[in-house]
Design an enzyme around this catalytic site. Structure first.
Site, PDB file in Angstrom:
ATOM      1  N   GLU A  74       0.844  -1.197   0.000  1.00 35.65           N
ATOM      2  CA  GLU A  74       0.000   0.000   0.000  1.00 35.65           C
ATOM      3  C   GLU A  74       0.880   1.248   0.000  1.00 35.65           C
ATOM      4  OE1 GLU A  74      -2.650  -0.786   3.340  1.00 35.65           O
ATOM      5  OE2 GLU A  74      -3.205  -2.728   2.495  1.00 35.65           O
ATOM      6  N   ARG A 129       2.039  -8.227   0.949  1.00 39.96           N
ATOM      7  CA  ARG A 129       1.232  -7.542   1.980  1.00 39.96           C
ATOM      8  C   ARG A 129       1.806  -7.675   3.402  1.00 39.96           C
ATOM      9  NH1 ARG A 129      -4.386  -6.516   3.506  1.00 39.96           N
ATOM     10  NH2 ARG A 129      -4.991  -7.601   5.403  1.00 39.96           N
ATOM     11  N   HIS A 199      -4.167   3.026   5.343  1.00 35.91           N
ATOM     12  CA  HIS A 199      -4.109   1.903   4.400  1.00 35.91           C
ATOM     13  C   HIS A 199      -4.576   2.361   3.024  1.00 35.91           C
ATOM     14  CE1 HIS A 199      -3.923  -1.685   7.236  1.00 35.91           C
ATOM     15  NE2 HIS A 199      -4.141  -0.700   8.089  1.00 35.91           N
TER      16      HIS A 199
END
Ligand code: PAY
Ligand code: ZN
Length: 312
Positions: A74, A129, A199
């Site tokens: 992100e 991630r 996020h």
């Protein structure tokens, strides 16, 4: 090439660049910035927090916590933390909102909570991630740091399988990155009034719970705060953000930092999902950074100023 004229803050930066930036920012603003080492990552990289303070010293100062980059891919999230710090330093005593914020609250900013994962997205796998911890039972790497906190840990919405993207880890705070943040917040829980985790993607302003469908006691109050912030984004930037309790707005996500901070007693706890709504997703082009950050900044200022009034 007109693209090269985009400012530092309108580009994404490697982990090394960000470490350099942290150092330089602190050196250039010794009166307003302190660097605090809160721990280190699984691969032993330092976790630095920038503490921003206005020049008005007060004894019992309240504080805001902002973390970015809990999820490696992100990229807009660390970009926002850098943007926010720069904005705060540039506009202190020029913009009323940021001046009031910094005079009433110290602001702790963790630009990259998951440095090992972030590094890995630059070198090996852009869509990574989790963090990069090795597990004993499996060859799969990484724990989802936003499933590793002690809030209905590893229940529905998380996985106990190390190969999964939402693997909760061996036990709550098994990961050094989560433990470092939890330790810092535990030792600052009386001063920290507002918790914010950044996020992407989805364009949402979320609040607890993520870990259950229950409503928090101050649900109505938190709902009003995100509603107002989303309205301001719509007015200023003609962009729609969804808002509401996390479990109902996005999905069940137990073990998240936002719920854990809430249960610790930080009753103004939020997760922002920045741009976009899925066209580029995690691969948001650099040309979108300034709009995404300005939207989040507007929401942050709106919520923080309300929280300052409420916690006086
Ligand atoms: O309130 O804790 C929350 C948000 C839950 C996030 C999560 O940890 O799963 C939501 C996702 C995220 O930002 O990581 C949303 C993105 C689009 C994803 O990867 O599913
Ligand atoms: Zn995320």
């Amino acid at each position: 090439d007109p693209r090269s004229s985009a400012s530092y803050y309108e580009r994404y930066h490697s982990l090394e660049d960000i470490y350099y930036w942290i150092n330089k920012t602190a050196q250039e603003h010794p009166d307003m910035v302190k660097v605090i080492l809160i721990g280190s990552s699984y691969e032993k990289r330092p976790l630095y927090v920038l503490k921003l303070s206005g020049r008005q010293e007060r004894a019992e100062k309240r504080a805001i916590w902002i973390d970015c980059g809990i999820h490696a891919r992100e990229w807009i999230s660390p970009a926002f933390c850098l943007w926010f710090v720069q904005y705060s330093l540039n506009f202190y005593n020029l913009n009323n909102d940021i001046t009031e914020m910094l005079n009433s609250m110290d602001i702790y900013v963790l630009p990259v909570m998951n440095p090992d994962g972030y590094k890995y997205t630059w070198t090996t796998n852009r869509m990574w991630r989790k963090n990069r911890s090795l597990s004993k039972e499996s060859n799969c790497v990484g724990t989802d740091l936003n499933r590793n906190f002690d809030a209905n840990w590893c229940t529905k919405g998380a996985s106990n399988r190390p190969c999964d993207e939402i693997y909760c880890g061996q036990f709550p705070e098994s990961e050094p990155e989560a433990e470092a943040v939890a330790n810092f917040l535990r030792s600052h829980k009386d001063s920290v009034k507002l918790y914010l985790s950044i996020h992407s993607y989805g364009q949402m302003l979320l609040f607890p719970y993520s870990c259950s469908n229950e409503e928090v006691p101050n649900h109505a109050e938190l709902f009003e705060l995100v509603q107002e912030a989303a309205m301001k984004i719509r007015r200023h930037y003609r962009n729609n953000y969804k808002y509401g309790a996390s479990a109902k707005t996005i999905y069940l996500a137990p073990g998240g930092s936002d719920d854990w901070a809430y249960n610790l007693g930080i009753h103004y706890s939020f997760t922002f999902e920045l741009e976009d709504r899925g066209r580029y997703g995690f691969l948001l082009p650099p040309s979108f950074i300034s709009k995404a950050c300005n939207e989040a900044l507007l929401a942050l200022k709106s919520i923080a100023l309300r929280v300052i009034q409420k916690t006086q």
